[in-house]
Design a protein around this motif. Structure first.
Motif, PDB file in Angstrom:
ATOM      1  N   ASN A  86       0.744  -0.831  -0.232  1.00 49.25           N
ATOM      2  CA  ASN A  86       0.011  -0.043   0.294  1.00 49.25           C
ATOM      3  C   ASN A  86       0.797   1.269  -0.210  1.00 49.25           C
ATOM      4  OD1 ASN A  86       1.126   0.442   2.688  1.00 49.25           O
ATOM      5  ND2 ASN A  86      -1.126  -0.601   3.228  1.00 49.25           N
ATOM      6  N   ALA A  87       0.806   2.163   0.194  1.00 48.53           N
ATOM      7  CA  ALA A  87       1.305   3.593  -0.550  1.00 48.53           C
ATOM      8  C   ALA A  87       2.328   3.245   1.376  1.00 48.53           C
ATOM      9  CB  ALA A  87       0.311   4.760   0.030  1.00 48.53           C
ATOM     10  N   GLY A  88       1.289   2.883   2.231  1.00 47.42           N
ATOM     11  CA  GLY A  88       2.972   3.329   3.574  1.00 47.42           C
ATOM     12  C   GLY A  88       3.941   2.547   3.475  1.00 47.42           C
ATOM     13  N   THR A  89       3.830   1.249   2.845  1.00 48.91           N
ATOM     14  CA  THR A  89       4.642  -0.414   2.523  1.00 48.91           C
ATOM     15  C   THR A  89       5.680   0.616   1.802  1.00 48.91           C
ATOM     16  OG1 THR A  89       3.460  -1.119   1.125  1.00 48.91           O
ATOM     17  CG2 THR A  89       2.936  -1.868   2.906  1.00 48.91           C
ATOM     18  N   GLN A  90       5.759   1.528   0.766  1.00 48.38           N
ATOM     19  CA  GLN A  90       6.390   1.577  -0.424  1.00 48.38           C
ATOM     20  C   GLN A  90       7.380   2.473   0.229  1.00 48.38           C
ATOM     21  OE1 GLN A  90       3.959   2.864  -3.593  1.00 48.38           O
ATOM     22  NE2 GLN A  90       3.585   5.153  -2.561  1.00 48.38           N
ATOM     23  N   LEU A  91       7.216   2.483   1.299  1.00 49.54           N
ATOM     24  CA  LEU A  91       8.514   4.358   2.198  1.00 49.54           C
ATOM     25  C   LEU A  91       9.768   3.726   2.690  1.00 49.54           C
ATOM     26  CD1 LEU A  91       5.846   5.968   4.707  1.00 49.54           C
ATOM     27  CD2 LEU A  91       6.997   6.537   2.605  1.00 49.54           C
ATOM     28  N   HIS A  92       9.431   1.937   2.576  1.00 52.10           N
ATOM     29  CA  HIS A  92      10.318   1.082   2.903  1.00 52.10           C
ATOM     30  C   HIS A  92      10.866   0.022   1.769  1.00 52.10           C
ATOM     31  CE1 HIS A  92       8.765   2.646   6.717  1.00 52.10           C
ATOM     32  NE2 HIS A  92       7.450   2.409   6.084  1.00 52.10           N
ATOM     33  N   GLY A  93      10.098  -0.499   1.005  1.00 59.13           N
ATOM     34  CA  GLY A  93      10.595  -1.321   0.222  1.00 59.13           C
ATOM     35  C   GLY A  93      10.048  -0.821  -1.387  1.00 59.13           C
ATOM     36  N   THR A  94       9.949  -2.022  -2.070  1.00 60.62           N
ATOM     37  CA  THR A  94       9.051  -1.629  -3.708  1.00 60.62           C
ATOM     38  C   THR A  94       7.401  -2.652  -3.446  1.00 60.62           C
ATOM     39  OG1 THR A  94      11.409  -1.547  -3.943  1.00 60.62           O
ATOM     40  CG2 THR A  94       9.179  -2.413  -6.236  1.00 60.62           C
ATOM     41  N   ASN A  95       6.824  -1.949  -4.047  1.00 60.44           N
ATOM     42  CA  ASN A  95       5.486  -3.022  -3.782  1.00 60.44           C
ATOM     43  C   ASN A  95       5.345  -3.536  -5.618  1.00 60.44           C
ATOM     44  OD1 ASN A  95       4.229  -1.463  -1.972  1.00 60.44           O
ATOM     45  ND2 ASN A  95       3.083   0.052  -2.754  1.00 60.44           N
TER      46      ASN A  95
END
Ligand code: AMP
Ligand code: GLY
Length: 422
Positions: A34-43
């Motif tokens: 989601n829009a949060g996970t992409q702060l730590h990795g690649t969606n």
């Protein structure tokens, strides 16, 4: 290590947040995220149900470890899919194989397992359409409230607590008639247990296990635990009434017999076990097993985990769990879920979320969010979980509340009383 996380909720954002902090973490991917996970990795736009695409992605991106967030892919056999293929079998997938995931996927299986291994749980019987008459007679013998559970996964809606014999009988007829489709082709009827609920989490490699922090979630939409059930409106960790004595009982009567039962039954279980427990006069009983971490419990558990989750996961995959001790933060954690207006019934999506950059003192874990042309939009019922740490949970709650006012979107709703009963 290159890691792939499967799922797209607040739990998966918390997993991505924690795993990305590990010095061992190489490339981190989240499918679909989601829009949060992409702060730590690649969606990566692969649905959790598409095992062949997940397998192909894992091979072409040299994935070393897969962490599965939600239950559906586990119950549907993602672990077996990898183990059955020569080119994939060496990529560890954290989670139980399909047979072991029946501990969550089939209430009847879980109850029979607990009966076989003397694990305390509510007395029960299981019925299908051919044993409807026996089921109706069994209801007559019970003292209400009477608990009816669809055997299979029913999106968290398959448990009914009936106040009278008549209601229970009507519900049994409806459930066996397909109220929850195939999930209610079999129904467990069980004794109502009166007590206070809490959640215990362990990681197991099938032989060893380690405990994660204890948590409690708040499932009802309304303050004071009223109104409809939701996926979870907030959570706290630790849980004040879960003292050493109670935890010893949980360990001796529930965790250890469960791990031994898994071994004796030859189940392939290398993953998280979530024990949904109820304390009845300080004696623990199992309400349910889940074969994954909880959501929003993960959003309070992982911020309290001081040790490196990726190290624990690596040891889990290697059958060496416990080599590195689990270290837990003494502070209390609270998470408050901001949800879309109308949830858990009909709600709108696509509302712009603002103010996230002004959050101070809390971690905003994204649940149902999506980024579109630089804007963060709501994309589900549960939108953002605001986690805070404090000396105690009241202090933590105050910070989450302040930030709940800072984050804005049309129709936003949240409970102000998470932890009110502790
Ligand atoms: P589950 O879907 O299994 O998590 O059940 C939903 C909720 O129903 C639980 O969190 C409990 O609050 C309640 N529940 C389930 N089984 C029982 C039981 N035997 N006695 C009392 N409450 C129950
Ligand atoms: N919060 C409950 C669950 O994850 O099932």
């Amino acid at each position: 290590m290159n890691v792939l996380i499967i799922g797209n909720g607040g739990r998966e954002h918390a997993l991505a947040w924690k795993i990305s902090q590990s010095p061992l973490c190489g490339n981190l991917f989240i499918a679909p995220g989601n829009a949060g996970t992409q702060l730590h990795g690649t969606n990566v736009a692969i649905p959790p149900s598409n095992f062949s695409e997940i397998g192909a992605f894992a091979l072409s991106n040299n994935i070393d470890l897969i962490v599965v967030g939600p239950e559906a892919p586990l119950v549907d056999g993602i672990v077996d899919y990898f183990l059955d293929r020569p080119d994939l079998k060496n990529i560890p997938v954290i989670g139980p194989a399909a047979d072991a995931a029946q501990l969550e996927g089939s209430k009847g299986f879980a109850k029979a397992f607990m009966e076989d291994y003397d694990i305390p749980t509510a007395a029960y019987r299981e019925f299908d359409v051919d044993s409807l008459q026996e089921g109706l007679a069994y209801i007559e013998e019970q003292t209400p409230p009477i608990v009816l559970k669809a055997d299979g996964l029913a999106a968290g809606k398959g448990v009914l607590i009936c106040g009278s014999h008549e209601e229970a009988k009507l519900e049994l007829i409806e459930m066996l008639g397909g109220k929850f489709g195939g999930a209610s082709a079999r129904v467990v009827i069980e004794e109502f247990l009166s007590g206070i609920e809490f959640s215990v989490f362990v990681m197991t490699d099938g032989e060893n296990y380690v405990r994660l922090p204890v948590a409690k979630d708040y499932k009802r939409i309304g303050e004071g635990d009223t109104g409809l059930n939701t996926g979870g409106m907030g959570a706290v960790s630790p849980v004040s009434f879960v003292d050493e004595t109670l935890m010893e009982k949980v360990e001796d009567r529930i965790i250890i017999p469960t791990i031994k039962g898994i071994q004796t039954s030859n189940l392939n279980y290398k993953g998280f076990i979530f024990f949904g427990l109820i304390s009845v006069d300080q004696d623990p009983f199992v309400i349910e097993y889940n074969c994954r971490l909880g959501d929003p419990e993960t959003e309070v558990i992982l911020p309290r985990l001081k040790s490196d989750l990726l190290v624990h996961l690596q040891e889990l995959a290697a059958g060496k769990l416990g080599t590195t001790p689990v270290e837990i933060e003494g502070k209390a954690a609270t998470t408050v879920m901001l949800v879309s207006g109308g949830y858990p019934e009909a709600y709108e999506k696509g509302k712009q979320i603002t103010g996230l950059e002004n959050v101070v003192g809390s971690i905003p874990f994204h649940a149902g969010t999506l980024e579109e042309q630089g804007q963060i939009l709501t994309n589900g019922g549960r939108v953002i979980a605001l986690t805070s740490l404090g000396k105690n949970f009241r202090e933590a709650l105050k910070v989450s509340q302040q930030n709940a006012d800072v984050v804005q979107f049309e129709g936003k709703y949240f409970r102000k009383d998470i932890g009110f009963d502790l």
